[in-house]
Scaffold this active site. Structure first.
Site, PDB file in Angstrom:
ATOM      1  N   SER A   1       1.969  -9.736  -0.867  1.00 30.94           N
ATOM      2  CA  SER A   1       1.604  -8.320  -0.771  1.00 30.94           C
ATOM      3  C   SER A   1       1.807  -7.714   0.609  1.00 30.94           C
ATOM      4  O   SER A   1       1.896  -6.494   0.735  1.00 30.94           O
ATOM      5  CB  SER A   1       0.156  -8.131  -1.215  1.00 30.94           C
TER       6      SER A   1
ATOM      7  N   GLU B   1      -9.994   5.907   2.915  1.00 22.23           N
ATOM      8  CA  GLU B   1     -10.779   4.829   3.493  1.00 22.23           C
ATOM      9  C   GLU B   1      -9.811   3.716   3.860  1.00 22.23           C
ATOM     10  O   GLU B   1      -8.708   3.651   3.312  1.00 22.23           O
ATOM     11  CB  GLU B   1     -11.789   4.298   2.465  1.00 22.23           C
TER      12      GLU B   1
ATOM     13  N   LYS C   1       0.812  -1.220   0.000  1.00 24.17           N
ATOM     14  CA  LYS C   1       0.000   0.000   0.000  1.00 24.17           C
ATOM     15  C   LYS C   1       0.854   1.284   0.000  1.00 24.17           C
ATOM     16  O   LYS C   1       0.446   2.299  -0.535  1.00 24.17           O
ATOM     17  CB  LYS C   1      -0.918   0.016   1.222  1.00 24.17           C
TER      18      LYS C   1
HETATM   19  C1  PLP Z   1      -5.083  -4.131   1.032  1.00 25.10           C
HETATM   20  C2  PLP Z   1      -4.362  -5.374   0.829  1.00 25.10           C
HETATM   21  C3  PLP Z   1      -4.696  -6.258  -0.221  1.00 25.10           C
HETATM   22  C4  PLP Z   1      -5.869  -6.046  -1.126  1.00 25.10           C
HETATM   23  O1  PLP Z   1      -5.816  -4.886  -1.904  1.00 25.10           O
HETATM   24  P1  PLP Z   1      -5.441  -4.917  -3.445  1.00 25.10           P
HETATM   25  O2  PLP Z   1      -5.777  -3.550  -3.902  1.00 25.10           O
HETATM   26  O3  PLP Z   1      -6.288  -5.972  -4.085  1.00 25.10           O
HETATM   27  O4  PLP Z   1      -4.008  -5.222  -3.562  1.00 25.10           O
HETATM   28  C5  PLP Z   1      -3.913  -7.372  -0.416  1.00 25.10           C
HETATM   29  N1  PLP Z   1      -2.878  -7.654   0.392  1.00 25.10           N
HETATM   30  C6  PLP Z   1      -2.534  -6.857   1.433  1.00 25.10           C
HETATM   31  C7  PLP Z   1      -1.381  -7.240   2.297  1.00 25.10           C
HETATM   32  C8  PLP Z   1      -3.266  -5.691   1.682  1.00 25.10           C
HETATM   33  O5  PLP Z   1      -2.917  -4.900   2.708  1.00 25.10           O
END
Ligand code: PLP
Length: 375
Positions: A356, A102, A80
């Site tokens: 992620s 948000e 993020k």
């Molecule tokens: C917010 C988040 C997601 C989902 O958001 P995307 O916009 O689909 O990437 C996925 N993995 C993590 C670790 C997140 O914090």
């Protein structure tokens, strides 16, 4: 701006159009400005911690070579921050001093509060009370970082309603305020802008993968909530026609696998809705995937067949979460645990998975499920 077929657009009140036009102009000017790229690069390398490493794992799925793109090692623990830093630089160029956002799991809220502290912006984050309960430590983090967290107490009390409230705030305060949206959703130019800011993941990963494996991956796998970490990774490989792109949704929030065409939060995409077009509730153990919409670019990639989309259940994700911890010494966030679950049963051997974020925020939720005695 890129074309997403029939998807995307701007389904917003008239009062927001000038702000979206202004943002689109600023984005295009920034893209053409070396100083913007230099500032972003400096922040990426000295503040975020880029490039993030690529890690080969061989014990998690015997017989496969899986490489993880380690966005969990970024400052604040997820992808993020790539988007938050980029939009903060844009907000500064626009002369805005106040940021609204948000948040669902709280990862985007923390990333936003972080860059607001760094840039000296006033920061207001909207969050559903159900998510505030599930993700208490992130609420405390945002407050420590100087943000005001405003609770949203209607509907499902999660990300969908928090997004609606952030948009309402932006409409009221559009002169002074930038809306720092957290995924590749919302009215144009947000889906394109966020995807491009996250595409650093795919650019780095392609180069690192070629250096490490001396080949391109057979498949690139990432979890999809709004879709920003997946699109950031996919963009590095979308022109490599032999590389399969696989997005993994939460089974209870599968806007692509079981959605229909509709409008949510200012854009036309594939959404969870009933026959009358009423937006349906999403359900996932993972707050970051618990959203009934998805970025328009993913709906387009699905329809054109360039990307394929699958689902993983809460149980699949928890099993992959626990197995990665035990076999590799890496505790993933629950969101990418969905991607790991599908990657290990994919009919491919050389695979790139987008990790992620890290799993600290999810420990309480997972421990409750693994052993009811911990509840
Ligand atoms: C917010 C988040 C997601 C989902 O958001 P995307 O916009 O689909 O990437 C996925 N993995 C993590 C670790 C997140 O914090």
């Amino acid at each position: 701006m890129r074309d997403f077929g029939d998807y995307g657009g701007r389904y917003v009140p008239e009062t927001l159009i000038p702000a979206l036009d202004e943002l689109e102009r600023a984005w295009e000017e920034a893209q053409a400005d070396d100083a913007f790229h230099a500032e972003l690069h400096a922040l990426a390398t000295t503040y975020v911690g880029r490039p993030s490493p690529l890690t080969l794992i061989e014990r998690f799925a015997p017989g496969k070579k899986i490489y993880l793109k380690r966005e969990d090692l970024n400052h604040t623990g997820a992808h993020k921050i790539n988007n938050a830093v980029g939009q903060a630089v844009l907000a500064k160029r626009l002369g805005k001093q106040r940021i609204v956002a948000e948040t669902g799991a709280g990862q985007h809220g923390v990333a936003t509060a972080t860059v607001c502290a760094r840039f000296g912006f006033e920061c207001v984050v909207y969050m559903g009370v159900e998510d505030m309960r599930r993700q208490r430590p992130n609420v405390e983090r945002m407050r420590l970082l100087g943000a005001e967290v405003r609770s949203v107490d209607f509907g499902t009390k999660t990300l969908k309603e928090a997004t609606s409230e952030a948009i309402r705030d932006w409409i009221t305060n559009v002169e002074t305020t930038h809306y720092l949206i957290g995924s590749c959703v919302g009215p144009a130019p947000y889906p394109e802008l966020v995807a491009e800011l996250q595409s650093v993941i795919g650019r780095e990963a392609r180069e690192q993968f070629l250096a490490a494996a001396d080949a391109l991956p057979e498949a690139v796998v990432a979890c999809v909530g709004g879709g920003s970490n997946a699109i950031g990774l996919f963009r590095g490989f979308v022109d490599d026609v032999g590389v399969r792109l696989v997005g993994v949704e939460a089974a209870g929030a599968a806007s692509l696998a079981s959605g229909r065409v509709g409008v949510l939060h200012g854009a036309r995409s594939s959404i969870l809705a009933d026959e009358d077009g009423q937006v349906a509730d999403a359900h996932s153990i993972s707050a970051g995937l618990d959203y009934p919409g998805v970025g328009p670019e993913h709906a387009f990639l699905r329809d054109t067949g360039r990307a394929e989309y699958r689902t993983a259940t809460d149980e699949d994700a928890i099993a992959a979460f626990a197995d990665l911890a035990r076999t590799e010494g890496i505790i993933p966030a629950l969101e990418p645990a969905h991607a790991l679950a599908r990657a290990r049963d994919l009919d491919a051997e050389l695979i790139l998975v987008g990790l992620s974020g890290r799993g600290d925020k999810d420990l309480a939720e997972v421990l409750d499920r693994l052993d009811p005695a911990n509840a």
